[in-house]
Design an enzyme around this catalytic site. Structure first.
Site, PDB file in Angstrom:
ATOM      1  N   LYS A  13      10.499   1.885  11.821  1.00  0.00           N
ATOM      2  CA  LYS A  13      11.519   2.944  11.791  1.00  0.00           C
ATOM      3  C   LYS A  13      11.311   3.940  12.935  1.00  0.00           C
ATOM      4  O   LYS A  13      12.257   4.311  13.623  1.00  0.00           O
ATOM      5  CB  LYS A  13      11.497   3.710  10.447  1.00  0.00           C
ATOM      6  CG  LYS A  13      11.715   2.848   9.228  1.00  0.00           C
ATOM      7  CD  LYS A  13      11.719   3.668   7.946  1.00  0.00           C
ATOM      8  CE  LYS A  13      10.445   4.391   7.610  1.00  0.00           C
ATOM      9  NZ  LYS A  13       9.303   3.502   7.255  1.00  0.00           N
ATOM     10  N   ARG A  88      13.405   8.891   0.183  1.00  0.00           N
ATOM     11  CA  ARG A  88      12.461   7.884  -0.306  1.00  0.00           C
ATOM     12  C   ARG A  88      12.516   7.748  -1.825  1.00  0.00           C
ATOM     13  O   ARG A  88      11.740   6.972  -2.390  1.00  0.00           O
ATOM     14  CB  ARG A  88      11.047   8.311   0.082  1.00  0.00           C
ATOM     15  CG  ARG A  88      10.508   7.623   1.344  1.00  0.00           C
ATOM     16  CD  ARG A  88       9.204   8.305   1.657  1.00  0.00           C
ATOM     17  NE  ARG A  88       8.237   7.497   2.319  1.00  0.00           N
ATOM     18  CZ  ARG A  88       7.925   7.651   3.620  1.00  0.00           C
ATOM     19  NH1 ARG A  88       8.579   8.478   4.376  1.00  0.00           N
ATOM     20  NH2 ARG A  88       6.957   6.935   4.133  1.00  0.00           N
ATOM     21  N   ARG A 127      -2.306   0.159  14.418  1.00  0.00           N
ATOM     22  CA  ARG A 127      -1.582   1.111  15.276  1.00  0.00           C
ATOM     23  C   ARG A 127      -2.400   2.366  15.609  1.00  0.00           C
ATOM     24  O   ARG A 127      -3.249   2.803  14.840  1.00  0.00           O
ATOM     25  CB  ARG A 127      -0.212   1.465  14.699  1.00  0.00           C
ATOM     26  CG  ARG A 127      -0.197   2.202  13.404  1.00  0.00           C
ATOM     27  CD  ARG A 127       1.254   2.374  12.933  1.00  0.00           C
ATOM     28  NE  ARG A 127       1.314   3.032  11.650  1.00  0.00           N
ATOM     29  CZ  ARG A 127       2.432   3.225  10.961  1.00  0.00           C
ATOM     30  NH1 ARG A 127       3.580   2.809  11.427  1.00  0.00           N
ATOM     31  NH2 ARG A 127       2.387   3.841   9.810  1.00  0.00           N
ATOM     32  N   ARG A 161      -3.726   7.407  12.419  1.00  0.00           N
ATOM     33  CA  ARG A 161      -3.308   8.187  11.259  1.00  0.00           C
ATOM     34  C   ARG A 161      -4.336   8.050  10.132  1.00  0.00           C
ATOM     35  O   ARG A 161      -4.855   6.966   9.893  1.00  0.00           O
ATOM     36  CB  ARG A 161      -1.940   7.701  10.773  1.00  0.00           C
ATOM     37  CG  ARG A 161      -0.812   8.318  11.539  1.00  0.00           C
ATOM     38  CD  ARG A 161       0.494   7.701  11.197  1.00  0.00           C
ATOM     39  NE  ARG A 161       0.788   7.636   9.762  1.00  0.00           N
ATOM     40  CZ  ARG A 161       1.978   7.326   9.271  1.00  0.00           C
ATOM     41  NH1 ARG A 161       2.976   7.077  10.087  1.00  0.00           N
ATOM     42  NH2 ARG A 161       2.177   7.265   7.981  1.00  0.00           N
ATOM     43  N   ARG A 172       0.879   3.104  -0.557  1.00  0.00           N
ATOM     44  CA  ARG A 172       2.163   3.361   0.121  1.00  0.00           C
ATOM     45  C   ARG A 172       3.149   2.223  -0.120  1.00  0.00           C
ATOM     46  O   ARG A 172       4.346   2.453  -0.317  1.00  0.00           O
ATOM     47  CB  ARG A 172       1.928   3.563   1.634  1.00  0.00           C
ATOM     48  CG  ARG A 172       1.261   4.899   1.928  1.00  0.00           C
ATOM     49  CD  ARG A 172       0.516   4.893   3.230  1.00  0.00           C
ATOM     50  NE  ARG A 172       1.388   4.883   4.385  1.00  0.00           N
ATOM     51  CZ  ARG A 172       0.996   4.527   5.615  1.00  0.00           C
ATOM     52  NH1 ARG A 172      -0.248   4.130   5.830  1.00  0.00           N
ATOM     53  NH2 ARG A 172       1.833   4.567   6.607  1.00  0.00           N
TER      54      ARG A 172
HETATM   55  P1  AMP Z   1       5.560   8.254   7.125  1.00  0.00           P
HETATM   56  O1  AMP Z   1       5.076   8.808   8.427  1.00  0.00           O
HETATM   57  O2  AMP Z   1       7.055   8.207   7.028  1.00  0.00           O
HETATM   58  O3  AMP Z   1       4.910   6.923   6.782  1.00  0.00           O
HETATM   59  O4  AMP Z   1       5.105   9.291   5.999  1.00  0.00           O
HETATM   60  C1  AMP Z   1       3.737   9.602   5.805  1.00  0.00           C
HETATM   61  C2  AMP Z   1       3.529  10.213   4.433  1.00  0.00           C
HETATM   62  O5  AMP Z   1       4.271  11.444   4.349  1.00  0.00           O
HETATM   63  C3  AMP Z   1       4.014   9.383   3.244  1.00  0.00           C
HETATM   64  O6  AMP Z   1       3.073   8.389   2.833  1.00  0.00           O
HETATM   65  C4  AMP Z   1       4.204  10.469   2.193  1.00  0.00           C
HETATM   66  O7  AMP Z   1       2.975  10.911   1.693  1.00  0.00           O
HETATM   67  C5  AMP Z   1       4.795  11.607   3.027  1.00  0.00           C
HETATM   68  N1  AMP Z   1       6.285  11.551   3.108  1.00  0.00           N
HETATM   69  C6  AMP Z   1       7.030  11.368   4.221  1.00  0.00           C
HETATM   70  N2  AMP Z   1       8.347  11.378   3.929  1.00  0.00           N
HETATM   71  C7  AMP Z   1       8.420  11.559   2.589  1.00  0.00           C
HETATM   72  C8  AMP Z   1       9.507  11.639   1.680  1.00  0.00           C
HETATM   73  N3  AMP Z   1      10.778  11.543   2.072  1.00  0.00           N
HETATM   74  N4  AMP Z   1       9.198  11.833   0.368  1.00  0.00           N
HETATM   75  C9  AMP Z   1       7.930  11.959  -0.060  1.00  0.00           C
HETATM   76  N5  AMP Z   1       6.868  11.875   0.742  1.00  0.00           N
HETATM   77  C10 AMP Z   1       7.092  11.683   2.067  1.00  0.00           C
END
Ligand code: AMP
Length: 217
Positions: A13, A88, A127, A161, A172
């Site tokens: 994404k 989400r 990554r 990360r 996740r």
């Molecule tokens: P990402 O970088 O999109 O993989 O997000 C990293 C982490 O941020 C996720 O594993 C969640 O802990 C949190 N997070 C990001 N976006 C959301 C969302 N829309 N709702 C809830 N938690 C989120």
């Protein structure tokens, strides 16, 4: 044009949102990046989210909805936005519908990047990114052209990360299956859902997305 890029962690994404941002001038709104910035800055949101993120759990809906409600009102969003990582959950999707209706910013498409789970794990576990400009790399799929030097800004420090580890990845993926995937039928009913083959090379996925958008514009 306002769109959602949808898919599990490692689906691509972020990579695709950045490509669209460069090609089409829309703004990437990546909730994960916003939260990581809040954690780094030590804001109240960051302090609340830090441990949940490290564990791979979702941050509560109320916090996420407030974050997005404020972000989409910012002037740069008038040129169109790409939501990356939001919504989400079903409550997030419902709140988004409400706020976009109020702001008169309709969605044009919700594009799912379809990727098998084995490849997701391989992608996430390799990554890393430039600590200075954030450009993303991968140990196997995308090394910097000169080893140890960022292609984009020339800096030599890289970071991984905190949640890109096998334990957190398991949580996740479970959160994606249980809480996020059920959002897709919500958008199917609204006639906004499309999907692309996210297993393909990044340029090919970009082309598929451009084709979807050309058909819906
Ligand atoms: P990402 O970088 O999109 O993989 O997000 C990293 C982490 O941020 C996720 O594993 C969640 O802990 C949190 N997070 C990001 N976006 C959301 C969302 N829309 N709702 C809830 N938690 C989120």
């Amino acid at each position: 044009m306002n769109i959602i890029l949808f898919g599990p962690p490692g689906a691509g994404k972020g990579t695709q949102a950045k490509a669209l941002e460069e090609e089409m001038g829309m703004v990437q709104i990546a909730t994960g990046d916003m939260l990581r910035a809040a954690v780094k800055a030590g804001t109240p949101l960051g302090l609340q989210a830090k441990q949940m993120m490290a564990d791979g759990k979702l941050v509560p809906d109320g916090l996420m909805i407030d974050l997005i409600a404020n972000r989409i009102r910012e002037p740069d969003c008038a040129r169109g936005f790409i939501l990356d990582g939001f919504p989400r959950t079903i409550p997030q999707a419902e709140a988004l519908t409400q706020m976009l209706t109020m702001e008169n910013k309709p969605l044009c498409a919700v594009i799912e990047l379809k990727v098998d789970e084995n490849l997701l794990i391989e992608r996430v576990s390799g990554r890393f990114s430039c600590a200075h400009c954030g450009t993303g790399y991968h140990k196997k799929f995308r090394q910097p052209k000169v080893e140890g030097v960022c292609d984009k800004c020339g800096h030599t420090e890289f970071a991984c990360r905190a949640d890109d580890n096998p334990e957190s990845m398991k949580t996740r993926l479970a959160a994606y299956r249980d809480q996020s995937a059920p959002v897709l039928p919500y958008y199917m009913e609204k006639g906004l859902y499309c999907s692309v083959d996210g297993m393909a090379a990044a340029e090919s996925v970009s082309k598929q997305i451009r084709d979807v958008l050309a058909n819906r514009a």
